[in-house]
Enzyme design. Structure first.
Site, PDB file in Angstrom:
ATOM      1  CG  HIS A 188      -4.592 -45.083  45.111  1.00 30.08           C
ATOM      2  ND1 HIS A 188      -3.336 -45.058  45.672  1.00 30.08           N
ATOM      3  CD2 HIS A 188      -4.494 -45.873  44.010  1.00 30.08           C
ATOM      4  CE1 HIS A 188      -2.516 -45.777  44.931  1.00 30.08           C
ATOM      5  NE2 HIS A 188      -3.192 -46.300  43.921  1.00 30.08           N
TER       6      HIS A 188
HETATM    7  C1  T46 Z   1      -1.016 -48.208  42.528  1.00 27.31           C
HETATM    8  C2  T46 Z   1      -0.159 -48.862  43.548  1.00 27.31           C
HETATM    9  C3  T46 Z   1      -0.146 -50.358  43.423  1.00 27.31           C
HETATM   10  C4  T46 Z   1       5.120 -41.123  39.546  1.00 27.31           C
HETATM   11  O1  T46 Z   1       5.634 -40.010  39.370  1.00 27.31           O
HETATM   12  N1  T46 Z   1       4.991 -41.982  38.493  1.00 27.31           N
HETATM   13  C5  T46 Z   1       4.428 -43.206  38.628  1.00 27.31           C
HETATM   14  O2  T46 Z   1       4.334 -43.957  37.631  1.00 27.31           O
HETATM   15  C6  T46 Z   1       3.922 -43.595  39.915  1.00 27.31           C
HETATM   16  C7  T46 Z   1       3.234 -44.942  40.089  1.00 27.31           C
HETATM   17  C8  T46 Z   1       4.056 -42.730  40.967  1.00 27.31           C
HETATM   18  N2  T46 Z   1       4.664 -41.521  40.784  1.00 27.31           N
HETATM   19  C9  T46 Z   1       4.879 -40.643  41.954  1.00 27.31           C
HETATM   20  C10 T46 Z   1       3.618 -40.057  42.559  1.00 27.31           C
HETATM   21  C11 T46 Z   1       3.995 -39.916  44.022  1.00 27.31           C
HETATM   22  O3  T46 Z   1       4.666 -38.671  44.200  1.00 27.31           O
HETATM   23  O4  T46 Z   1       5.475 -41.453  42.976  1.00 27.31           O
HETATM   24  C12 T46 Z   1       5.018 -41.030  44.262  1.00 27.31           C
HETATM   25  C13 T46 Z   1       4.438 -42.204  45.045  1.00 27.31           C
HETATM   26  O5  T46 Z   1       3.205 -42.635  44.423  1.00 27.31           O
HETATM   27  P1  T46 Z   1       1.981 -43.193  45.276  1.00 27.31           P
HETATM   28  O6  T46 Z   1       1.934 -42.536  46.587  1.00 27.31           O
HETATM   29  O7  T46 Z   1       0.772 -43.151  44.406  1.00 27.31           O
HETATM   30  O8  T46 Z   1       2.435 -44.736  45.494  1.00 27.31           O
HETATM   31  P2  T46 Z   1       1.570 -45.955  46.035  1.00 27.31           P
HETATM   32  O9  T46 Z   1       2.520 -47.029  46.353  1.00 27.31           O
HETATM   33  O10 T46 Z   1       0.618 -45.521  47.081  1.00 27.31           O
HETATM   34  O11 T46 Z   1       0.688 -46.414  44.758  1.00 27.31           O
HETATM   35  C14 T46 Z   1       1.326 -46.942  43.621  1.00 27.31           C
HETATM   36  C15 T46 Z   1       0.705 -46.376  42.341  1.00 27.31           C
HETATM   37  O12 T46 Z   1       0.757 -44.951  42.393  1.00 27.31           O
HETATM   38  C16 T46 Z   1      -0.737 -46.795  42.166  1.00 27.31           C
HETATM   39  O13 T46 Z   1      -1.156 -46.517  40.859  1.00 27.31           O
HETATM   40  O14 T46 Z   1      -2.018 -48.765  42.103  1.00 27.31           O
HETATM   41  O15 T46 Z   1       1.185 -48.374  43.600  1.00 27.31           O
END
Ligand code: T46
Length: 137
Positions: A45
């Site tokens: 993303h």
């Molecule tokens: C990014 C990369 C480097 C939250 O509730 N609060 C938070 O602050 C974050 C970051 C995530 N979440 C929840 C949302 C999803 O249900 O945690 C779950 C996993 O998030 P996501 O699938 O977006 O994780 P990554 O590792 O794909 O991405 C993350 C960050 O979301 C993103 O901003 O730049 O790490």
């Protein structure tokens, strides 16, 4: 890439991050990613407004970024270096090593509406964004 000040002596290493001095934005949120299987790809993303710094506190994580023009592959493997990622940069994190810990410093509170999760949507939005910023991509 950002260098995080590190103090090493016979007791070990200590890294210190001074907000607004070592990081090019005000830190509003800190999160960390652990226990990722090595065959997992995270990220996929971009963000519309968010600024972040990624620091691998333990182990190794590979990062692939795309700025609308070119891809760059970065290996994060040291707690005293970070990578700054600004808005409209596509990112993927992969090849998490065993016991790796990826810490992220972020400029905004969590906001799902700031995410662009479709690559096609990213291409069209980022081209408009870079044109508005005067960056011809
Ligand atoms: C990014 C990369 C480097 C939250 O509730 N609060 C938070 O602050 C974050 C970051 C995530 N979440 C929840 C949302 C999803 O249900 O945690 C779950 C996993 O998030 P996501 O699938 O977006 O994780 P990554 O590792 O794909 O991405 C993350 C960050 O979301 C993103 O901003 O730049 O790490």
């Amino acid at each position: 890439m950002l260098k995080i000040p590190q103090f090493s002596d016979d007791k070990g290493n200590l890294c210190a991050i001074e907000a607004s001095i070592d990081i090019p934005f005000e830190i509003k949120r800190v999160y960390y990613i652990t226990d990722v299987r090595s065959d997992t790809v995270r990220g996929n993303h971009s963000h519309r407004k968010l600024h972040q710094v990624l620091i691998c506190l333990n182990g190794t994580v590979r990062l692939r970024v795309y700025n609308g023009t070119e891809f760059d592959d970065i290996t994060l493997s040291s707690p005293n270096e970070g990578v700054y990622i600004g808005p409209h940069v596509w990112r993927e994190m992969h090849d998490f090593s065993d016991q790796s810990v990826l810490m992220v410093l972020a400029s905004q509170h969590y906001d799902e509406s700031d995410y662009i999760r479709s690559f096609d949507q990213y291409i069209s939005e980022s081209q408009r964004f870079f044109a508005q910023e005067g960056l011809n991509k």
